[in-house]
Design a protein around this motif. Structure first.
Motif, PDB file in Angstrom:
ATOM      1  N   ALA A   1       0.819  -1.215   0.000  1.00 38.07           N
ATOM      2  CA  ALA A   1       0.000   0.000   0.000  1.00 38.07           C
ATOM      3  C   ALA A   1       0.854   1.268   0.000  1.00 38.07           C
ATOM      4  O   ALA A   1       0.321   2.379  -0.036  1.00 38.07           O
ATOM      5  CB  ALA A   1      -0.922   0.005   1.218  1.00 38.07           C
ATOM      6  N   SER A   2       2.198   1.096   0.011  1.00 37.21           N
ATOM      7  CA  SER A   2       3.066   2.272   0.162  1.00 37.21           C
ATOM      8  C   SER A   2       3.463   2.902  -1.177  1.00 37.21           C
ATOM      9  O   SER A   2       4.590   3.352  -1.361  1.00 37.21           O
ATOM     10  CB  SER A   2       4.319   1.878   0.950  1.00 37.21           C
ATOM     11  N   VAL A   3       2.529   2.914  -2.133  1.00 37.80           N
ATOM     12  CA  VAL A   3       2.828   3.443  -3.470  1.00 37.80           C
ATOM     13  C   VAL A   3       3.151   4.941  -3.383  1.00 37.80           C
ATOM     14  O   VAL A   3       2.415   5.707  -2.768  1.00 37.80           O
ATOM     15  CB  VAL A   3       1.627   3.224  -4.416  1.00 37.80           C
ATOM     16  N   ILE A   4       4.255   5.332  -3.991  1.00 40.97           N
ATOM     17  CA  ILE A   4       4.625   6.747  -4.064  1.00 40.97           C
ATOM     18  C   ILE A   4       3.886   7.343  -5.263  1.00 40.97           C
ATOM     19  O   ILE A   4       4.116   6.923  -6.394  1.00 40.97           O
ATOM     20  CB  ILE A   4       6.150   6.910  -4.263  1.00 40.97           C
ATOM     21  N   PRO A   5       2.968   8.288  -5.040  1.00 40.36           N
ATOM     22  CA  PRO A   5       2.121   8.744  -6.155  1.00 40.36           C
ATOM     23  C   PRO A   5       2.879   9.508  -7.236  1.00 40.36           C
ATOM     24  O   PRO A   5       2.521   9.431  -8.409  1.00 40.36           O
ATOM     25  CB  PRO A   5       1.067   9.628  -5.499  1.00 40.36           C
ATOM     26  N   GLU A   6       3.918  10.234  -6.847  1.00 40.98           N
ATOM     27  CA  GLU A   6       4.607  11.058  -7.843  1.00 40.98           C
ATOM     28  C   GLU A   6       6.077  11.147  -7.478  1.00 40.98           C
ATOM     29  O   GLU A   6       6.421  11.274  -6.301  1.00 40.98           O
ATOM     30  CB  GLU A   6       3.985  12.459  -7.849  1.00 40.98           C
ATOM     31  N   ILE A   7       6.956  11.050  -8.454  1.00 36.66           N
ATOM     32  CA  ILE A   7       8.395  11.191  -8.199  1.00 36.66           C
ATOM     33  C   ILE A   7       8.974  12.165  -9.219  1.00 36.66           C
ATOM     34  O   ILE A   7       8.761  12.011 -10.428  1.00 36.66           O
ATOM     35  CB  ILE A   7       9.142   9.841  -8.301  1.00 36.66           C
ATOM     36  N   GLN A   8       9.716  13.155  -8.724  1.00 34.81           N
ATOM     37  CA  GLN A   8      10.429  14.086  -9.599  1.00 34.81           C
ATOM     38  C   GLN A   8      11.917  13.730  -9.562  1.00 34.81           C
ATOM     39  O   GLN A   8      12.366  13.038  -8.653  1.00 34.81           O
ATOM     40  CB  GLN A   8      10.163  15.516  -9.145  1.00 34.81           C
ATOM     41  N   PRO A   9      12.686  14.183 -10.534  1.00 34.16           N
ATOM     42  CA  PRO A   9      14.088  13.753 -10.626  1.00 34.16           C
ATOM     43  C   PRO A   9      14.887  13.955  -9.331  1.00 34.16           C
ATOM     44  O   PRO A   9      15.650  13.065  -8.935  1.00 34.16           O
ATOM     45  CB  PRO A   9      14.643  14.629 -11.761  1.00 34.16           C
ATOM     46  N   ALA A  10      14.701  15.118  -8.668  1.00 34.62           N
ATOM     47  CA  ALA A  10      15.468  15.379  -7.439  1.00 34.62           C
ATOM     48  C   ALA A  10      15.103  14.369  -6.356  1.00 34.62           C
ATOM     49  O   ALA A  10      15.979  13.828  -5.666  1.00 34.62           O
ATOM     50  CB  ALA A  10      15.206  16.803  -6.949  1.00 34.62           C
ATOM     51  N   GLN A  11      13.787  14.088  -6.248  1.00 33.60           N
ATOM     52  CA  GLN A  11      13.319  13.093  -5.278  1.00 33.60           C
ATOM     53  C   GLN A  11      13.881  11.720  -5.590  1.00 33.60           C
ATOM     54  O   GLN A  11      14.224  10.950  -4.703  1.00 33.60           O
ATOM     55  CB  GLN A  11      11.797  12.947  -5.387  1.00 33.60           C
ATOM     56  N   TYR A  12      13.918  11.378  -6.898  1.00 33.37           N
ATOM     57  CA  TYR A  12      14.416  10.075  -7.319  1.00 33.37           C
ATOM     58  C   TYR A  12      15.855   9.889  -6.869  1.00 33.37           C
ATOM     59  O   TYR A  12      16.214   8.846  -6.296  1.00 33.37           O
ATOM     60  CB  TYR A  12      14.289   9.925  -8.835  1.00 33.37           C
TER      61      TYR A  12
ATOM     62  N   GLN B   1      17.302  11.287  -4.407  1.00 38.57           N
ATOM     63  CA  GLN B   1      17.296  11.149  -2.946  1.00 38.57           C
ATOM     64  C   GLN B   1      16.847   9.734  -2.533  1.00 38.57           C
ATOM     65  O   GLN B   1      17.480   9.099  -1.684  1.00 38.57           O
ATOM     66  CB  GLN B   1      16.357  12.201  -2.365  1.00 38.57           C
ATOM     67  N   LEU B   2      15.763   9.251  -3.172  1.00 37.74           N
ATOM     68  CA  LEU B   2      15.248   7.910  -2.851  1.00 37.74           C
ATOM     69  C   LEU B   2      16.301   6.838  -3.167  1.00 37.74           C
ATOM     70  O   LEU B   2      16.454   5.873  -2.412  1.00 37.74           O
ATOM     71  CB  LEU B   2      13.960   7.626  -3.638  1.00 37.74           C
ATOM     72  N   LYS B   3      17.009   7.023  -4.266  1.00 36.85           N
ATOM     73  CA  LYS B   3      18.077   6.069  -4.606  1.00 36.85           C
ATOM     74  C   LYS B   3      19.168   6.128  -3.539  1.00 36.85           C
ATOM     75  O   LYS B   3      19.642   5.092  -3.065  1.00 36.85           O
ATOM     76  CB  LYS B   3      18.691   6.410  -5.975  1.00 36.85           C
ATOM     77  N   ALA B   4      19.571   7.348  -3.173  1.00 36.76           N
ATOM     78  CA  ALA B   4      20.646   7.536  -2.182  1.00 36.76           C
ATOM     79  C   ALA B   4      20.263   6.902  -0.849  1.00 36.76           C
ATOM     80  O   ALA B   4      21.098   6.325  -0.153  1.00 36.76           O
ATOM     81  CB  ALA B   4      20.952   9.023  -2.016  1.00 36.76           C
ATOM     82  N   GLU B   5      18.992   7.002  -0.505  1.00 35.31           N
ATOM     83  CA  GLU B   5      18.508   6.452   0.772  1.00 35.31           C
ATOM     84  C   GLU B   5      18.283   4.940   0.708  1.00 35.31           C
ATOM     85  O   GLU B   5      17.905   4.318   1.701  1.00 35.31           O
ATOM     86  CB  GLU B   5      17.190   7.135   1.174  1.00 35.31           C
ATOM     87  N   GLY B   6      18.426   4.368  -0.495  1.00 36.46           N
ATOM     88  CA  GLY B   6      18.203   2.922  -0.644  1.00 36.46           C
ATOM     89  C   GLY B   6      16.738   2.524  -0.586  1.00 36.46           C
ATOM     90  O   GLY B   6      16.411   1.359  -0.349  1.00 36.46           O
ATOM     91  N   VAL B   7      15.830   3.488  -0.824  1.00 35.17           N
ATOM     92  CA  VAL B   7      14.393   3.187  -0.768  1.00 35.17           C
ATOM     93  C   VAL B   7      13.944   2.406  -2.004  1.00 35.17           C
ATOM     94  O   VAL B   7      13.110   1.506  -1.921  1.00 35.17           O
ATOM     95  CB  VAL B   7      13.577   4.502  -0.617  1.00 35.17           C
ATOM     96  N   ILE B   8      14.519   2.756  -3.153  1.00 34.65           N
ATOM     97  CA  ILE B   8      14.105   2.108  -4.406  1.00 34.65           C
ATOM     98  C   ILE B   8      14.746   0.721  -4.497  1.00 34.65           C
ATOM     99  O   ILE B   8      15.956   0.581  -4.370  1.00 34.65           O
ATOM    100  CB  ILE B   8      14.551   2.957  -5.627  1.00 34.65           C
ATOM    101  N   ALA B   9      13.904  -0.279  -4.751  1.00 33.19           N
ATOM    102  CA  ALA B   9      14.418  -1.649  -4.874  1.00 33.19           C
ATOM    103  C   ALA B   9      15.413  -1.720  -6.038  1.00 33.19           C
ATOM    104  O   ALA B   9      15.204  -1.092  -7.075  1.00 33.19           O
ATOM    105  CB  ALA B   9      13.253  -2.613  -5.120  1.00 33.19           C
ATOM    106  N   ALA B  10      16.486  -2.493  -5.841  1.00 36.20           N
ATOM    107  CA  ALA B  10      17.568  -2.564  -6.831  1.00 36.20           C
ATOM    108  C   ALA B  10      17.032  -2.901  -8.226  1.00 36.20           C
ATOM    109  O   ALA B  10      17.450  -2.311  -9.222  1.00 36.20           O
ATOM    110  CB  ALA B  10      18.596  -3.609  -6.398  1.00 36.20           C
ATOM    111  N   GLY B  11      16.060  -3.832  -8.284  1.00 34.77           N
ATOM    112  CA  GLY B  11      15.520  -4.275  -9.570  1.00 34.77           C
ATOM    113  C   GLY B  11      14.779  -3.175 -10.319  1.00 34.77           C
ATOM    114  O   GLY B  11      14.608  -3.239 -11.539  1.00 34.77           O
TER     115      GLY B  11
ATOM    116  N   LEU C   1      13.649   2.651 -13.806  1.00 34.89           N
ATOM    117  CA  LEU C   1      13.401   4.061 -13.503  1.00 34.89           C
ATOM    118  C   LEU C   1      14.437   4.974 -14.163  1.00 34.89           C
ATOM    119  O   LEU C   1      14.083   6.065 -14.641  1.00 34.89           O
ATOM    120  CB  LEU C   1      13.349   4.276 -11.988  1.00 34.89           C
ATOM    121  N   ASP C   2      15.681   4.523 -14.234  1.00 26.41           N
ATOM    122  CA  ASP C   2      16.702   5.311 -14.956  1.00 26.41           C
ATOM    123  C   ASP C   2      16.244   5.512 -16.406  1.00 26.41           C
ATOM    124  O   ASP C   2      16.270   6.627 -16.945  1.00 26.41           O
ATOM    125  CB  ASP C   2      18.056   4.577 -14.950  1.00 26.41           C
TER     126      ASP C   2
END
Lengths: 260, 260
Positions: A199-210, A212-222, A227-228
């Motif tokens: 249920a934790s769908v992120i509704p919108e992602i902008q490049p700066a957020q992306y 940050q999310l990558k840096a924080e390890g939030v985005i699954a490696a796969g 997304l790139d």
């Protein structure tokens, strides 16, 4: 004003299950206006390689497309999957027309150069590989192109090509003519903030957020290559990229990637 | 004045041998103007059915297309044969675009009704089964449609259909728009006056002569359905039907069937 064009990519899961496939076809039929469908292969091709006694060729852990494998994936993707999808779409009122990259020379690829690994008959797509004119002609004739993951090199050689790459390259090539929305459909409702919480769908992602999310390890490696690829498509003029569940394309739950 | 459209049908032999296939592709590339290619399956599909352990289903000596067989012939005809042909044609400068009957709903068939024999997933073609408008759009866009012997019923079911029947039905459907020449290509130079003499090609046959040749037993039994079909196409508005060798389409040796 440019017309909207929706480019959808579907893969395994929905292709492997007949009931899901028909559910997707019904949903897809409800998407108004110009649209293109790109499909991968699903698990059936692997099963068929096994049934025919063709051993998977692996080099350094990567699957190689040798001549026998190319033959089977061509039959499976361009023959079985593509034609069953087209027939199902037709029955649901979508005037679908199936294509490989060889058809009308619509996607001309380059056989992947051999560096550390010889991937065999795998095609990469340069930026000018898609014939946007032909796709435009088909779309304006009321047809819905259905592209499988087989391309060619223009010299008579068919090539196996990643379906995500086909979808984003097609979307980019058509961005000059249409307001393109690119939809990567899979088995989750979108990009999850918590991989263990559907249920934790992120509704919108902008490049700066992306970033940050990558840096924080939030985005699954796969998800990172997908997304790139998606953000690169936005950079190249695609209006919107959506990550969503294949059976919920007409629902509000999804992740929308935005240019800014 | 109507433009000329050449409709070629090729079958086994040329499809089963890669060198012959490439020789045909080169010859076909030299045919100027608007053209359509219809292909059958060749022996490869039978071999693949065997390799997959699918037993031929026979009823009263006739082959039945059950679901497993349909799957394989769809993969083989619409996947392998069609895409290899299209890629080879592209490499020889012909802008080919492969189609099954489901694609763009270009050929809608009717599942053969069960009388004495249930043929399974076999499609027959009513007179209005071909979308001449779509084929015209593709031809006028400079494309060469390449049709395989798979059609659909519009309800989501793919169907196996005789390639000779597809060729003649397509030729008839386009006769209102084009001056259509229908070419049945096979492994002999034309209709032979003496089955044992390859040089005995009859250059021209008119309906009255055909009746006489049949009555005299000159025409080989296997040729009769093909020629009946061909004369019916002439009756229905096709300008010319040619019976010729697949590798000699640009040579003078052939049998031309004329309306009168």
């Amino acid at each position: 004003m440019k017309q909207v064009l929706n480019v959808f990519k579907i893969g395994g899961g929905v292709l492997d299950d007949e009931a899901q496939l028909h559910a997707f076809v019904r949903e897809f039929g409800q998407v108004a206006g110009r649209k293109i469908l790109v499909h991968g292969g699903g698990k059936g091709a692997s099963q068929m390689l096994q049934d025919l006694g063709i051993q998977p060729q692996m080099v350094q852990g990567r699957r190689i497309t040798d001549a026998a494998t190319l033959d089977v994936v061509t039959m499976f993707y361009a023959g079985k999957t593509n034609k069953q999808l087209v027939a199902a779409l037709q029955s649901a009122g979508t005037n679908a027309l199936g294509l490989s990259g060889a058809d009308g020379n619509v996607i001309r690829a380059i056989k992947r150069p051999v560096k550390d690994i010889d991937y065999g008959f795998v095609g990469d797509l340069p930026a000018d590989s898609v014939d946007a004119g032909l796709l435009g002609t088909l779309l304006e004739a009321g047809l819905t192109p259905v592209l499988c993951a087989i391309t060619h090199d223009g010299q008579g050689q068919l090539l196996n090509t990643n379906a995500d790459t086909i979808a984003s390259t097609v979307a980019r090539a058509l961005a000059a003519r249409y307001e393109v929305e690119l939809h990567f459909c899979f088995e989750k409702d979108g990009v999850l903030a918590d991989i263990n919480d559907e249920a934790s769908v992120i509704p919108e992602i902008q490049p700066a957020q992306y970033a940050q999310l990558k840096a924080e390890g939030v985005i699954a490696a796969g998800m990172i290559p997908k997304l790139d690829n998606a953000f690169a498509a936005l950079e190249a003029g695609v209006e919107k990229v959506v990550i969503e569940h294949a059976l919920k394309i007409n629902q509000l739950v999804k992740t929308v990637l935005c240019r800014s």
